[in-house]
Design an enzyme around this catalytic site. Sequence first.
Site, PDB file in Angstrom:
ATOM      1  N   SER A  72       3.492  -2.116  10.294  1.00 29.64           N
ATOM      2  CA  SER A  72       5.007  -2.687  10.165  1.00 29.64           C
ATOM      3  C   SER A  72       5.623  -3.977  10.527  1.00 29.64           C
ATOM      4  CB  SER A  72       5.221  -2.184  11.990  1.00 29.64           C
ATOM      5  OG  SER A  72       4.873  -0.582  12.231  1.00 29.64           O
ATOM      6  N   GLU A 128      -6.616   4.477   7.851  1.00 27.33           N
ATOM      7  CA  GLU A 128      -6.658   6.498   7.469  1.00 27.33           C
ATOM      8  C   GLU A 128      -7.788   7.063   6.622  1.00 27.33           C
ATOM      9  OE1 GLU A 128      -2.675   5.770   5.657  1.00 27.33           O
ATOM     10  OE2 GLU A 128      -1.523   4.968   7.824  1.00 27.33           O
ATOM     11  N   GLU A 139      -5.650  -5.200  10.343  1.00 28.53           N
ATOM     12  CA  GLU A 139      -4.572  -3.056  10.245  1.00 28.53           C
ATOM     13  C   GLU A 139      -4.588  -2.402  11.851  1.00 28.53           C
ATOM     14  OE1 GLU A 139      -2.554  -2.565   6.358  1.00 28.53           O
ATOM     15  OE2 GLU A 139      -3.766  -0.799   7.138  1.00 28.53           O
ATOM     16  N   ASN A 185       0.642  -1.284  -0.041  1.00 30.62           N
ATOM     17  CA  ASN A 185       0.081   0.251  -0.005  1.00 30.62           C
ATOM     18  C   ASN A 185       0.813   0.902  -0.306  1.00 30.62           C
ATOM     19  OD1 ASN A 185      -1.458   1.971   0.786  1.00 30.62           O
ATOM     20  ND2 ASN A 185      -2.260   1.592   2.488  1.00 30.62           N
ATOM     21  N   TRP A 186       0.990   1.713  -0.609  1.00 24.87           N
ATOM     22  CA  TRP A 186       1.930   2.883  -1.021  1.00 24.87           C
ATOM     23  C   TRP A 186       1.359   4.203  -0.443  1.00 24.87           C
ATOM     24  CZ3 TRP A 186       3.763   3.105  -7.286  1.00 24.87           C
ATOM     25  CH2 TRP A 186       4.338   2.177  -7.416  1.00 24.87           C
ATOM     26  N   LYS A 187       0.359   4.483   0.033  1.00 25.07           N
ATOM     27  CA  LYS A 187       0.088   5.345   0.355  1.00 25.07           C
ATOM     28  C   LYS A 187       0.038   6.738  -0.492  1.00 25.07           C
ATOM     29  CE  LYS A 187      -0.033   3.505   4.818  1.00 25.07           C
ATOM     30  NZ  LYS A 187      -0.240   3.357   6.302  1.00 25.07           N
ATOM     31  N   GLY A 236       2.622   2.349  11.030  1.00 26.74           N
ATOM     32  CA  GLY A 236       3.793   3.210  10.930  1.00 26.74           C
ATOM     33  C   GLY A 236       4.078   4.121  11.991  1.00 26.74           C
ATOM     34  N   HIS A 267      -9.202   1.038   5.134  1.00 30.51           N
ATOM     35  CA  HIS A 267      -8.742   1.189   5.682  1.00 30.51           C
ATOM     36  C   HIS A 267      -8.434   2.109   6.766  1.00 30.51           C
ATOM     37  CE1 HIS A 267      -4.379   2.612   6.784  1.00 30.51           C
ATOM     38  NE2 HIS A 267      -3.830   1.453   6.029  1.00 30.51           N
ATOM     39  N   GLY A 322       2.874  -1.066   4.613  1.00 32.42           N
ATOM     40  CA  GLY A 322       2.965  -0.241   3.518  1.00 32.42           C
ATOM     41  C   GLY A 322       3.996   0.494   3.591  1.00 32.42           C
ATOM     42  N   GLY A 323       5.090   0.867   4.676  1.00 32.17           N
ATOM     43  CA  GLY A 323       6.049   1.822   4.149  1.00 32.17           C
ATOM     44  C   GLY A 323       6.794   1.037   3.826  1.00 32.17           C
TER      45      GLY A 323
HETATM   46  P1  13P Z   1       3.136   0.307   7.900  1.00 34.52           P
HETATM   47  O1  13P Z   1       3.098  -1.134   7.129  1.00 34.52           O
HETATM   48  O2  13P Z   1       3.407   1.648   7.179  1.00 34.52           O
HETATM   49  O3  13P Z   1       3.030  -0.037   9.254  1.00 34.52           O
HETATM   50  O4  13P Z   1       1.230   0.521   7.169  1.00 34.52           O
HETATM   51  C1  13P Z   1       0.693  -0.259   6.949  1.00 34.52           C
HETATM   52  C2  13P Z   1      -0.922   0.102   6.740  1.00 34.52           C
HETATM   53  O5  13P Z   1      -1.592   0.832   6.627  1.00 34.52           O
HETATM   54  C3  13P Z   1      -1.040  -0.592   4.922  1.00 34.52           C
HETATM   55  O6  13P Z   1      -2.128  -0.839   4.557  1.00 34.52           O
END
Ligand code: 13P
Length: 252
Positions: free
Chosen positions: A213, A98, A168, A10-12, A174, A96, A234-235
């Site tokens: 994470s 967010e 999640e 998930n590149w966000k 994050g 998600h 994510g990251g």
């Molecule tokens: P991180 O891997 O950066 O913690 O993010 C997870 C996430 O929200 C994937 O959708």
Amino acid sequence: MRRQPLVAGNWKMNGSLSANQALVAALLASRQGMEQVEIAVCVPYPYLDQVSRLVQGSWLALGAQDVSAHAAGAYTGEVAAGMLQDFACRYVIVGHSERRTLHAETDVLVSAKFAAVQGAGMVPVLCLGETLAEHQAGATLAVLFRQLDAVLAEHGVGAMTSCVLAYEPVWAIGTGLSASPGQAQEVHQALRRHVAALDEQVAAGLQIVYGGSVKADNAAQLFAQPDIDGGLIGGASLNAKDFLAICQAANY
Ligand code: 13P
């Protein structure tokens, strides 16, 4: 029998034409040691066309990060499921944390988005997660079941045959604080049992991935758990080396 593992990046809100080109090229050059894993990248809307062309005909699947609940019309700024399908998206993330938190998305709205994705022939990746306060209050499963039941009540357990659940925990996203493999397994097992109470066969085939994470150094332990069928990353999905190491860890 284990379900097919899935690792989705998930590149966000990250990327650029040049960075995407380099990242996708590096991923496409490295299938060895992860042949069993379905791998996807969920990219920002403006880059769907670019990445769709880059991955066309390859083993790398394309996904989007959100969708409108509406099919078409006067919804400025929204993107319909049919539009995502035009770019050969296979997966669409819905719910998600967010979006639930920063954009006030309700369980009902997420459920409508879930249906829009399936209605357009794509696979929703339904995110479920509790906040730190909810976690500390011992309300984890109550929150997750509430989020999941909103979809089950509206669309029935049959809707679980062509979707992915992503657990999640909000406190792990994050933050560098992943849930422990045991903690995550317990939750995944509870989610599967919740669905099994409605249909055992559907539950047995349901992919439930973990996000929060996930890094190259904790992925293998998480993915070794019997009810963890991969990850939503994510990251670490923004770095080819890290993301590929995570994909390799899912090649069980
Ligand atoms: P991180 O891997 O950066 O913690 O993010 C997870 C996430 O929200 C994937 O959708």
